[in-house]
Write an enzyme that holds these catalytic residues in place. Structure first.
Site, PDB file in Angstrom:
ATOM      1  N   CYS A  41     -12.083   0.860   7.357  1.00  0.00           N
ATOM      2  CA  CYS A  41     -12.539   0.135   8.552  1.00  0.00           C
ATOM      3  C   CYS A  41     -11.446  -0.761   9.137  1.00  0.00           C
ATOM      4  CB  CYS A  41     -13.747  -0.730   8.283  1.00  0.00           C
ATOM      5  SG  CYS A  41     -15.207   0.158   7.784  1.00  0.00           S
ATOM      6  N   ARG A  77      -5.413   3.352   8.066  1.00  0.00           N
ATOM      7  CA  ARG A  77      -6.232   2.724   7.027  1.00  0.00           C
ATOM      8  C   ARG A  77      -7.327   3.666   6.532  1.00  0.00           C
ATOM      9  NH1 ARG A  77      -6.059  -2.999   7.275  1.00  0.00           N
ATOM     10  NH2 ARG A  77      -8.241  -3.181   6.714  1.00  0.00           N
ATOM     11  N   TRP A 118     -15.087   3.542   8.303  1.00  0.00           N
ATOM     12  CA  TRP A 118     -15.031   4.383   7.112  1.00  0.00           C
ATOM     13  C   TRP A 118     -16.400   4.237   6.463  1.00  0.00           C
ATOM     14  CZ3 TRP A 118     -15.088   4.143   1.673  1.00  0.00           C
ATOM     15  CH2 TRP A 118     -14.414   5.182   1.015  1.00  0.00           C
ATOM     16  N   ASN A 146     -16.131  -5.112   9.114  1.00  0.00           N
ATOM     17  CA  ASN A 146     -15.415  -4.455   8.032  1.00  0.00           C
ATOM     18  C   ASN A 146     -15.895  -5.116   6.744  1.00  0.00           C
ATOM     19  OD1 ASN A 146     -13.521  -3.510   6.258  1.00  0.00           O
ATOM     20  ND2 ASN A 146     -11.748  -4.402   7.269  1.00  0.00           N
ATOM     21  N   GLY A 147     -16.322  -4.340   5.746  1.00  0.00           N
ATOM     22  CA  GLY A 147     -16.828  -4.925   4.504  1.00  0.00           C
ATOM     23  C   GLY A 147     -18.220  -4.399   4.213  1.00  0.00           C
ATOM     24  N   GLU A 204       1.339  10.035 -11.631  1.00  0.00           N
ATOM     25  CA  GLU A 204       1.584   9.825 -10.213  1.00  0.00           C
ATOM     26  C   GLU A 204       1.828  11.160  -9.491  1.00  0.00           C
ATOM     27  OE1 GLU A 204       1.065   7.915  -7.987  1.00  0.00           O
ATOM     28  OE2 GLU A 204       2.386   8.567  -6.394  1.00  0.00           O
ATOM     29  N   LYS A 217      -0.452  12.368  -6.406  1.00  0.00           N
ATOM     30  CA  LYS A 217       0.085  12.612  -5.059  1.00  0.00           C
ATOM     31  C   LYS A 217      -0.295  14.007  -4.588  1.00  0.00           C
ATOM     32  CE  LYS A 217       1.029   9.827  -3.720  1.00  0.00           C
ATOM     33  NZ  LYS A 217       1.105   8.439  -4.021  1.00  0.00           N
ATOM     34  N   GLU A 240      -3.994  14.174  -3.633  1.00  0.00           N
ATOM     35  CA  GLU A 240      -4.318  13.437  -2.410  1.00  0.00           C
ATOM     36  C   GLU A 240      -4.020  14.228  -1.148  1.00  0.00           C
ATOM     37  OE1 GLU A 240      -3.724   8.799  -2.668  1.00  0.00           O
ATOM     38  OE2 GLU A 240      -1.952   9.839  -3.347  1.00  0.00           O
ATOM     39  N   HIS A 285      -4.043  18.992 -28.573  1.00  0.00           N
ATOM     40  CA  HIS A 285      -5.310  18.458 -29.086  1.00  0.00           C
ATOM     41  C   HIS A 285      -6.483  18.862 -28.195  1.00  0.00           C
ATOM     42  CE1 HIS A 285      -3.276  16.215 -32.193  1.00  0.00           C
ATOM     43  NE2 HIS A 285      -2.449  15.710 -31.296  1.00  0.00           N
ATOM     44  N   LYS A 345      -6.323   3.882   3.384  1.00  0.00           N
ATOM     45  CA  LYS A 345      -5.075   3.237   2.959  1.00  0.00           C
ATOM     46  C   LYS A 345      -5.347   1.904   2.280  1.00  0.00           C
ATOM     47  CE  LYS A 345      -0.565   2.940   2.860  1.00  0.00           C
ATOM     48  NZ  LYS A 345       0.123   3.810   1.889  1.00  0.00           N
TER      49      LYS A 345
END
Ligand code: F6R
Length: 606
Positions: free
Chosen positions: A2, A27, A74, A100-101, A481, A485, A488, A504, A601
């Protein structure tokens, strides 16, 4: 997640709002809308389930108004539908709110409104707030907003427009970011400064629990109890050009390529050659205080958490004090034991991640000391911490983080060096790390020069539907990482595993259809890593190794060779090829690389 923009001044608001919303796109969002006002007419609202460019196209030709609010949503309360898109209106349509929130008591508020006969047009928590403001007692808009805010619990940044007060926007902040931008007889508000830098460099940060009346002539800040708070603008140092894509096809590509230059900049003034240590004045810790810490605990989310694991290894290796990293999102929920002699480190690109911010507050509430490794200057976590290191990676627009993570790795190296040198790290070892840090930007350039080789490997990898990323000890967070990546941006399934754990259980999955990307540095664990390669090959699993010059691999293993630095710093370099692999796999698959589906983001909600 948002985004809010607001404008009041002498210009037409709609184009400015659209431009500002475009700058908040990174974002993450799924629908967008705006509202403008003129002193004489009813508010005009346009909303769309889609991109900001769709909103721009949906704007009618005549859409005059020099005051307005805009939003990228969002979805949280209710799916991404037209009805749920902000701005939300009160029953009369004269009050409009963007938010936003998350309001925690939204269900109860909505029920109360429904019981009072209000018909709700959306599934959102925000709409409840618009009705509450309209129905609140008070002879000014400010009093009505305060009365409504006293009825809500949860997090918010809001901007409120009222047809009965067409000269002002009321904004408020509690747990979600909001800044004001001061122009010449015009004012702006936004979720982050990126939306404002084209217009002003004079920024006012609102704190949680603060409200502001914003008019063309300026702003007035006060608390939720209406007590005046005096605030002055700060000048921010951010060039609008840093927000442009330049000659690159995607921001992710631009940000990967910027790394040598941004790292050079980050290191300026931070390498203390005389004492073979790092200079981090922002920590606000005397050597005596630094030395008193017997443990380091690093907290971050997602990729920041993985770099935190790299950082913990660096600290243990160089300072020989116990260090570990934990997902901030878990830490905050498990009633953690906070110890006075532990140095807590919060790591975040955006500085707005709600989980990390709450972890910081939980530690501070229990008397712990938290420093931050943060990229965005003036962000909520940076301001909440007791000191810290700014990462100076510059704005990162692509949702998938790259350069900020590399800067985090270097930030941890500086911290580890400084901690090491107040403990038992020798001058010679300190100088060795300093020399390694100085070599990093050039070595990253060498890796980037091989981009075409990575692109080829990525195209082959993109044919698989699932793969492993494997690493051992220092290489494991690198593998995590790499998998993150790839997932995503390419939406391919990738699972990171400790190479030592393969036998294992997950070895059962190895076959010619399941490739493994193996991180194989030339270090004291090389033999063990080569053992893993043989285990996989014996089961016909294809392997792509990210490795160092001189490492001898079986002929059938495809190798991507990166320059070697010092063992403690190698994880930073070994991550760069994995950024390129993810980028090129996503490119080959034709995905929206800078705005991957479902992701945001700044994860400003819990
Ligand atoms: C991955 C990514 C996320 C973030 C995480 C924390 O590319 O960007 O996993 O690392 O959401 O975000 P920050 O660093 O802003 O706290």
């Amino acid at each position: 997640m948002c985004g809010i923009v607001a404008y009041v001044g002498g210009q037409q608001a709609a184009p400015l709002l659209v431009e500002g919303l475009g700058r908040l796109e990174y974002r993450g969002y799924d629908s967008t809308g705006l509202a403008v006002l003129t002193p004489s007419a009813a508010p005009k609202v346009v909303r769309t389930v889609g991109r900001v460019r769709d909103l721009k196209e949906a704007l009618p030709k005549r859409f005059a108004g020099t005051i307005g609010i805009g939003h990228t949503r969002w979805a949280t309360h209710g799916p991404a539908t037209y009805a749920n898109t902000h701005p939300h209106a009160s029953a009369s349509g004269r009050i409009l709110v963007v938010h936003n929130g998350i309001l925690d008591n939204a269900a109860a508020l909505r029920q109360r409104l429904a019981d009072d006969g209000v018909s709700l047009a959306s599934d959102t928590d925000t709409e409840a707030l618009a009705h509450l403001i309209e129905r609140a007692d008070g002879d000014t808009l400010e009093k009505k907003v305060l009365a409504a805010l006293h009825q809500v619990t949860g997090t918010y940044a809001i901007a409120v427009l009222s047809a009965d007060h067409p000269d002002r926007v009321i904004v408020a902040r509690n747990g979600s970011p909001l800044v004001l931008g001061v122009g010449q007889r015009e004012m702006f508000a936004a979720s982050d400064v990126g939306a404002l830098v084209r217009h002003t460099s004079q920024i006012v940060h609102l704190e949680d629990g603060e409200v502001a009346t914003v008019t063309a002539d300026g702003f007035l800040t006060f608390t939720l109890d209406a007590a005046t708070v005096s605030k002055s603008p700060e000048t921010i140092d951010l060039s609008p050009d840093e927000l442009e894509i330049g000659g690159h096809s995607h921001f992710m590509h631009k940000e990967i390529w910027e790394q040598p230059e941004t790292l050079e900049r980050m290191l300026i003034g931070r390498l203390d050659e005389r004492f073979a240590t790092a200079r981090l004045d922002g920590l606000r810790l005397e050597p005596r205080e630094l030395r008193a810490f017997t443990r380091v605990k690093i907290l971050g989310c997602g990729s920041a958490y993985y770099v935190g694991q790299v950082g913990a290894s660096m600290i243990e290796d160089l300072a020989r004090i116990p260090a570990d990293a934990e997902a901030a999102s878990e830490f905050r929920y498990r009633n953690p034991i906070v110890e006075p002699d532990t140095l807590y480190v919060a790591v975040s690109q955006s500085g707005e991640t709600a989980d990390t911010l709450f972890a910081v507050r939980e530690i501070q509430r229990k008397g712990g000391r938290v420093i931050g490794l943060i990229n965005v200057v003036g962000s909520s976590i940076a301001r909440a911490c007791d000191g810290g290191v700014y990462l100076h990676a510059g704005p990162e627009i692509a949702v998938a983080s790259t350069k900020a993570l590399t800067h985090m790795g270097v930030g941890f190296a500086l911290l580890a060096l400084m901690l090491g040198r107040v403990h038992d790290l020798s001058y010679a070892d300190g100088a060795r790390i300093l020399a390694g840090l100085r070599r990093l930007p050039g070595q990253i350039s060498e890796i980037l020069a091989e981009e075409q080789a990575y692109a080829l490997a990525a195209r082959r990898l993109a044919r698989a539907s699932s793969m492993f990323f494997l690493g051992r000890v220092r290489g494991y967070p690198v593998a995590r990482e790499g998998a993150q990546k790839l997932k995503e941006v390419s939406y391919l399934h990738a699972e990171a595993y400790q190479s030592s754990e393969l036998k294992h259980g997950p070895l059962a999955l190895i076959s010619e259809d399941l490739p493994s990307v193996a991180v194989i540095p030339d270090d004291d664990l090389l033999d063990r890593n080569l053992g893993t390669v043989h285990e996989i090959q014996a089961r016909r699993g294809p392997i792509l190794a990210v490795t160092h010059p001189g490492v001898e691999l079986p002929g059938s293993v495809e190798a991507l060779v990166v320059p070697k630095n010092e063992p403690e710093l190698d994880p930073i370099l070994l991550t760069i090829p994995l950024q390129l692999l993810a980028y090129h796999a996503a490119l080959a698959l034709g995905h929206d690389i800078d705005r991957p589906r479902n992701l945001a983001k700044s994860v400003t909600v819990e």
